[in-house]
Design an enzyme around this catalytic site. Structure first.
Site, PDB file in Angstrom:
ATOM      1  CG  ASP A 183      -7.050  -3.633  -2.708  1.00 19.59           C
ATOM      2  OD1 ASP A 183      -7.797  -2.979  -1.954  1.00 19.59           O
ATOM      3  OD2 ASP A 183      -5.830  -3.420  -2.795  1.00 19.59           O
TER       4      ASP A 183
ATOM      5  CB  SER B 216      -0.945  -0.041   1.203  1.00 23.21           C
ATOM      6  OG  SER B 216      -1.957   0.911   1.097  1.00 23.21           O
TER       7      SER B 216
ATOM      8  CG  HIS C  36      -5.521  -3.060   0.842  1.00 21.87           C
ATOM      9  ND1 HIS C  36      -5.039  -2.443  -0.299  1.00 21.87           N
ATOM     10  CD2 HIS C  36      -4.940  -2.401   1.885  1.00 21.87           C
ATOM     11  CE1 HIS C  36      -4.216  -1.460   0.033  1.00 21.87           C
ATOM     12  NE2 HIS C  36      -4.134  -1.422   1.347  1.00 21.87           N
TER      13      HIS C  36
END
Length: 417
Positions: free
Chosen positions: A353, A235, A381
């Site tokens: 995600d 991320s 995610h």
């Protein structure tokens, strides 16, 4: 819920953040943990596992896969970017590994290879329409270097794996990966970002800008780096991996981006819920945690709730969360910045995600010079926590990967590893 609302009201009245992580007095700990002072009063928890190697440990291989990285990046005033790949034909092999995905036809990016540019036109010469006036580019960037890409094994003493988490997480989200690669003999390093996990949490918003956190990661990198370093980011952590790869192209050997998003410059949203006062975010923290569970995991069962709790996947003070989200300003990290990278990159994406669409990682794969894109159907995610075996296998295969010999201009084969 009642406790969160009460703490939020106290935060508004007293101006204090009740769940802030305080500075740590200890500088050493067991089980591979240490505390690194990157700046006076700014202490990060770092997990560092280095295997005990015998005196005759295997060093880096003497031969390597040689790749000529040469491309021209042209940016025009209308925002269009044209990339010409002029070096070795590595990209064709890489694109074959991208699950058959094709570029979006609406994208302004154009990719042309030297071979196709040299192909004569199918139309016969003769009178035709008037030639268009050549556009004047706004910016031209030339990349020309030679990369020596090798297989990175756990027995190699000059290889270090760096794991960098994103907003709200901690180094605990990498537990399965740290254990897996440490058992294979790799040296691994995983820091807690400032304000996360057990790192100190300065009570000033400027401490959580992209540039402040990037300098923290630079300090950690310089402390533990060896000759061949692999950066693994998740991320927001992907941005710090990109920054380090751009700053240290000779030290960063490979990069792995997990649900990192597209190659766009960072800019905080003006209409985000995270712009609300800290006390309001504190009151909403149970709702935010539930929303993260729904969006960050493909399933929301007891297992995922336990992973969320034990892995500290979303456990950060309201003040730090607000400062982190508003501090994501990095205008330099645009498509040209990413297109300049010559390091091999593995992109891992969880299909479910809800934070990062798969189209963003596909765009990233198109921009990068050497890129593999792997999509995990069962993941979201937090794919490295949901599907650790699959992720560990993909990462290990990429560490061991090295390019095949490229035919030389005289018809002979380049040196093999």
């Amino acid at each position: 819920m009642f406790t969160s609302i009460t703490d939020g009201l106290l935060c508004c009245l007293m101006g204090k953040t009740p769940n802030a992580v305080g500075p740590l007095e200890s500088v050493e700990s067991s089980d591979g943990f240490s505390f690194v002072e990157v700046k006076p009063g700014r202490v990060l928890r770092v997990k560092h596992l280095a295997p005990a190697r015998p005196p005759g440990a295997e060093d880096a291989p003497q031969t390597a896969g040689v790749v000529r990285c040469k491309r021209r990046i042209t940016v025009y005033r209308n925002g269009q970017m044209v990339i010409e790949n002029l070096g070795d034909a590595v990209r064709a092999d890489i694109l074959h590994c991208q699950n058959g995905s094709e570029a979006n036809g609406t994208m302004e990016l154009e990719v042309s290879d030297a071979a196709s540019a040299a192909t004569p036109s199918a139309n016969p010469p003769g009178p035709g329409p008037a030639k268009r006036r050549r556009r004047k580019p706004k910016k031209v960037v030339n990349v020309d270097c030679t990369k020596f890409i090798t297989s990175c094994k756990g027995t190699h003493s000059d290889v270090v794996l760096f794991f960098i988490h994103g907003v709200g997480g901690s180094l605990d989200i990498w537990k399965e990966q740290l254990d897996f690669f440490a058992k294979l003999g790799y040296e691994v390093v995983a820091p807690d970002l400032a304000g996360h996990g057990c790192s100190s949490a300065p009570q000033i918003a400027a401490a959580y800008t992209f540039y402040a956190l990037a300098e923290d990661m630079r300090a950690v990198f310089k402390r533990y780096a060896r000759k061949r370093n692999i950066l693994i980011g998740h991320s927001y952590g992907v941005s710090f991996c990109t920054f380090l790869a751009h700053e240290y192209p000779d030290l960063v050997h490979k990069v792995i981006m997990i649900n990192g998003g597209g190659p766009t410059a960072l800019e905080p949203s003006l209409c985000s819920i995270f712009n609300m006062p800290t006390c309001v975010l504190r009151c909403l923290s149970p709702c935010l945690a539930w929303s993260f569970l729904k969006a960050g995991f493909a399933r929301q069962g007891a297992k995922e709730k336990q992973l969320l709790k034990e892995g500290n996947a979303f456990n950060v003070s309201s003040f730090v969360l607000r400062a982190m989200m508003s501090g994501q300003y990095w205008p330099e990290g645009d498509e040209v910045y990413h297109a300049e990278l010559t390091v091999p990159v593995l992109l891992v994406h969880g299909m479910h995600d809800k934070f990062v669409p798969v189209e963003e990682d596909q765009r990233m794969a198109e921009i990068l010079l050497i890129a593999f894109l792997k999509v995990i159907d069962e993941g979201s995610h937090m794919v490295m926590m949901e599907c650790p075996e699959t992720v560990n296998t993909l990462l290990h295969e990429f560490l061991l990967w090295e390019p095949e010999a490229v035919p030389a201009a005289d018809g002979t084969e380049a040196e093999k590893k």
